[in-house]
Design a protein around this motif. Structure first.
Motif, PDB file in Angstrom:
ATOM      1  N   GLN A 684       0.838  -1.197   0.000  1.00 51.38           N
ATOM      2  CA  GLN A 684       0.000   0.000   0.000  1.00 51.38           C
ATOM      3  C   GLN A 684       0.876   1.251   0.000  1.00 51.38           C
ATOM      4  O   GLN A 684       0.603   2.223  -0.706  1.00 51.38           O
ATOM      5  N   LYS A 685       1.947   1.166   0.752  1.00 50.25           N
ATOM      6  CA  LYS A 685       2.851   2.317   0.847  1.00 50.25           C
ATOM      7  C   LYS A 685       3.475   2.601  -0.528  1.00 50.25           C
ATOM      8  O   LYS A 685       3.544   3.739  -0.984  1.00 50.25           O
ATOM      9  N   ASP A 688       1.050   4.289  -2.679  1.00 49.05           N
ATOM     10  CA  ASP A 688       0.888   5.695  -2.349  1.00 49.05           C
ATOM     11  C   ASP A 688       2.034   6.519  -2.914  1.00 49.05           C
ATOM     12  O   ASP A 688       1.840   7.632  -3.407  1.00 49.05           O
TER      13      ASP A 688
END
Ligand code: ADP
Ligand code: MG
Length: 816
Positions: A684-685, A688
């Motif tokens: 997820q990081k 992002d």
């Protein structure tokens, strides 16, 4: 009951009885369809499609559809399907093989089932033996489909076309000419060049087995959905089905890339390795036949080569070959593992001690040994994808075939393709005379007799077609005829289009044509020549029709029958005669010595023939034996490929899923993968940081690339496993069983490896413009992140594994 009785017994009669009502129904509709306008004929297609949509079955539409095609062919092509052609068409629609003799009009026969099945809009493939015939039949039959509102495409090796009479505003005269000369001359003006995808999107597509197969493999290497050209395989009719599904099925289709780059390296390595110190610079594992460089060794190689960091500058593949060179040097010995013979490295079988010429070690080892011994290094080739024709054609929803010679291979069609063979009666009674073999003591005596026979027939105005087994014999006979001053044409199956023109005229009075088996195949020999001329035809008929000379028996009876079948078409007169000598390969091996002795004893002169039922029978027995042996070879190939085939299906499906997933679905798939690997947050990081869009684009690419990389590596590995298990066969184990279990084991490893690596690469990818293009380099994955304090020879901390389950070393992975 055996399949043979099923085919030959009463069943066959019953089968024909069953076809009769359909044929009668088609005939009953003829009058009605003749009354329709051209527009109304075309309108029928729409009507049929609507009925299909409302749950009618293709079988329900058969009588009307066949009657419609017959009428369209009569109007547009000037040919009305004979009843036997309708029967053949029904057999093809039922997904069987129709045996119809040469000249019975199989090209036209196919139009009925092709049209009927094309109504579903899922595509129909008509498979031909060469590009020229694909173009010919597309132009020739395309007009029938077009009249009924269907499109016809054609794929050739380097071009594809759509049938389009408006393409060059072809003249009316051209259209008329096509109807009379269409059996051999291709009117290119009707073929509009198009993309491959368009040709496959047509209702009907003509093409060769090779093109259909290669496009399939290429489609499964595509990186974007829009780059795929084929649709799902639906229905195919294979013309000359025995040539394609049997003769050509001995070797698989392979897409490979020559590996020029690595070929160059071997020489360099062969010079470097001897300078290394066996104690300090590398480690040898005799048992596993492995060799690895130590840190000191690597440093030394870098010094010799004048580079700072060999991993960074040269890459994973380079190192692999360096290690192969090391193995070649340290583990393989001249005259124990191999010998040098005629400038080549020949492997010595480690179990039997026999030389195995032609076999090569894989993975670059053979090249490394060639370099070590200073003989020419053969370029390596990498298999990127491969499939056998057997497995390719079994992918069709429905498969059918037609040929003049199917029955002698009925067993193979049944066992390999589950295809039934049905012999269709000829339109007119066959009145060709097949004379008994003439047998000579020597080959020279035989050819003398052949030349004398040809000369006599030629002088009497009879056309002669001579079949030979090889190009060499073809040219030899040509020279003999030249010496006697007999004009002749020679065909070697090199230029199909030009040879088609020649074979089309092989029925002219006094013509002499010498051809190898495949030369001019598919082109009709009309007595008197083409365009047909009644007077000329009568002249030839009176002279006895086409005279066919066989100069040797072929390995399969089928091929002999094909040659015979070129004469006596559609009730024409004609004669076939085989000349055999006791020195011919087949006769020599199976009946020769005894025969020769007999002839010596009887004091038969060299050029005096005998007609011996005994010899002919022995030869036929030999043919049956060879047919059986060749069947076994193909079966064997298939057994092995079928193991890989299941895996290929899984991999290709995985690939397809990735290609076809919507962005949302793909994002979900990756996230799921990440969660399963307990790195959901990390992923997820990443997303992002990089942005969803970029992450998806790179992700799809990385996923496909990773699958391809490991799949290709798996193919290479399985090649080795196959060699290894074959050797183990000496230990009484069934190599296929071992191969299978090893293949399954490796495949499970492969699947795990792929998932793990997709994930790792995704987490590590740093997205910039170059990231994606660097991933595109064939057979190299290039993860971006690096780890600190890791020894180069340690397993990579990312956890990547090779397809055999062993960890990938840091230096080959993130440490590069
Ligand atoms: P095959 O492939 O069975 O050997 P072809 O399709 O090449 O035969 O056809 C042989 C010849 O017969 C061709 O010249 C073709 O034009 C002709 N022909 C086929 N069917 C008919 C028919 N129904 N009426 C007239 N001529 C036909
Ligand atoms: Mg044909």
């Amino acid at each position: 009951m055996s399949f043979l009785t099923k085919i030959f017994g009463d069943e066959n009669k019953n089968y024909f009885k069953k076809l009769q009502p359909s044929v009668a129904a088609i005939n009953g509709l003829e009058k009605d369809f003749q009354d329709l306008s051209d527009g109304q004929l075309r309108g029928k297609t729409e009507e049929f499609r609507e009925r299909l949509a409302k749950s009618a079955l293709l079988d329900d539409l058969l009588p009307e559809a066949f009657a419609l095609v017959r009428e369209a062919a009569r109007r547009n092509l000037g040919q009305r399907h004979f009843d036997v052609q309708l029967m053949g068409g029904i057999v093809l629609h039922q997904g069987k093989i129709a045996e119809m003799k040469t000249g019975e009009g199989k090209t036209l026969t196919a139009t009925c089932p092709v049209y009927l099945n094309a109504l579903e809009g899922k595509g129909v493939h008509l498979v031909t033996v060469n590009d020229y015939l694909a173009r010919r039949d597309c132009v020739w039959m395309g007009q029938v489909y077009r009249a009924l509102g269907l499109s016809t495409g054609c794929v050739n090796h380097d071009q594809s076309f759509l049938y389009d009479p408006d393409y060059k505003k072809a003249q009316e005269s051209q259209d008329a000419q096509r109807d009379s000369l269409g059996s051999f001359r291709v009117s290119q003006d009707f073929l509009r060049p198009c993309s491959r995808k368009e040709a496959y999107a047509a209702d009907i597509t003509y093409g060769t087995n090779n093109e259909f197969g290669f496009d399939y493999l290429r489609d499964n290497m595509a990186y974007r959905l829009e780059d795929k050209v084929q649709r799902k395989f639906n229905y195919a009719i294979v013309d000359e089905v025995d040539s394609i599904l049997i003769d050509e099925a001995r070797t698989p289709l392979i897409i490979s890339a020559p590996d020029e780059e690595s070929s160059k390296w071997y020489q360099d390595f062969a010079r470097i390795i001897p300078r290394l110190d066996p104690d300090a610079d590398y480690k040898i594992d005799e048992k596993d036949r492995a060799a690895t460089l130590t840190e000191a060794g690597i440093a030394k190689v870098e010094r010799i080569m004048g580079t700072d960091n060999i991993y960074e500058e040269k890459g994973i593949k380079y190192l692999h070959h360096l290690e192969q060179a090391l193995r070649a040097q340290a583990l393989y010995r001249l005259d124990r593992d191999y010998v040098v013979k005629d400038g080549q490295i020949v492997i010595i079988d480690e179990f039997t001690g026999r030389l195995m010429p032609g076999r090569r070690w894989s993975g670059g080892l053979h090249q490394a040994i060639e370099a070590k011994e200073g003989v020419a290094v053969q370029p390596e080739s990498l298999t990127l994808a491969s499939i056998t024709f057997q497995n390719l054609f079994r992918m069709y929803e429905k498969l059918a075939g037609m040929t003049g010679t199917a029955m002698t291979s009925a067993e193979e069609f049944d066992k390999v393709y589950t295809l039934d063979c049905v012999p269709i009666p000829t339109n007119r009674v066959l009145c060709r005379a097949d004379l008994p073999d003439r047998i000579y003591k020597t080959e020279a005596g035989k050819f003398k007799a052949v030349v004398a026979e040809i000369e006599a027939r030629h002088k009497a105005g009879q056309p002669v077609l001579v079949g030979t087994r090889s190009v060499e014999k073809n040219e030899y006979l040509g020279k003999l005829l030249e010496r006697e001053g007999v004009p002749h044409e020679i065909l070697n199956a090199k230029n199909h289009e030009r040879e088609g023109e020649i074979i089309a005229q092989a029925g002219r009075s006094g013509a002499v044509t010498i051809a190898t088996n495949m030369a001019g195949r598919g082109v009709d020999i009309i007595l008197g020549g083409n365009p047909p001329d009644e007077n000329e035809a009568n002249k030839v008929r009176e002279a006895g029709g086409l005279f066919i000379v066989g100069t040797e028996r072929h390995e399969a009876r089928r091929i002999d029958n094909q040659l015979r079948g070129r004469g006596g078409r559609q009730g024409d007169p004609g004669t076939t005669q085989f000349f055999i000598s006791t020195e011919d390969d087949l006769a020599r091996i199976f009946a020769g010595d005894a025969m020769k002795k007999l002839m010596d004893m009887l004091k038969v002169p060299d050029d005096m023939p005998i007609e011996s039922g005994m010899v002919s029978k022995r030869i036929e027995e030999a043919q049956i034996k060879i047919e059986g042996a060749n069947f076994d070879i193909r079966k064997h190939l298939l057994d092995y490929d079928s193991v890989l085939n299941k895996q290929r299906e899984v991999i290709y499906k995985k690939r397809n899923d990735i290609l076809e997933k919507s962005d949302d679905d793909f994002a979900a798939y990756v996230l799921d993968l990440a969660r399963k690997g307990n790195v959901g947050e990390q992923y997820q990081k990443r997303e992002d940081e990089n942005g969803r869009e970029a992450m998806l684009q790179a992700g799809r690419f990385i996923a496909l690339r990773t699958i391809d990389f490991f799949w290709q590596e798996h193919l290479e590995l399985m090649d080795n496993v196959r060699d290894a298990t074959r050797l183990r066969a000496f230990g009484q184990q069934d190599p296929l069983v071992e191969y299978k279990s090893e293949a399954n084991k490796q495949f499970r490893v492969l699947l795990d490896t792929v998932e793990g690596n997709i994930l790792q690469n995704l987490l590590n990818v740093s997205i910039n413009k170059n990231a994606v293009s660097s991933m595109a380099q064939p057979r190299s994955q290039k993860p971006a992140a690096k780890y600190d304090n890791v020894n180069r020879n340690d397993p990579c901390p990312c956890g990547a594994k090779k397809s055999d389950g062993r960890p990938v070393k840091y230096k080959h992975c993130h440490g590069r």
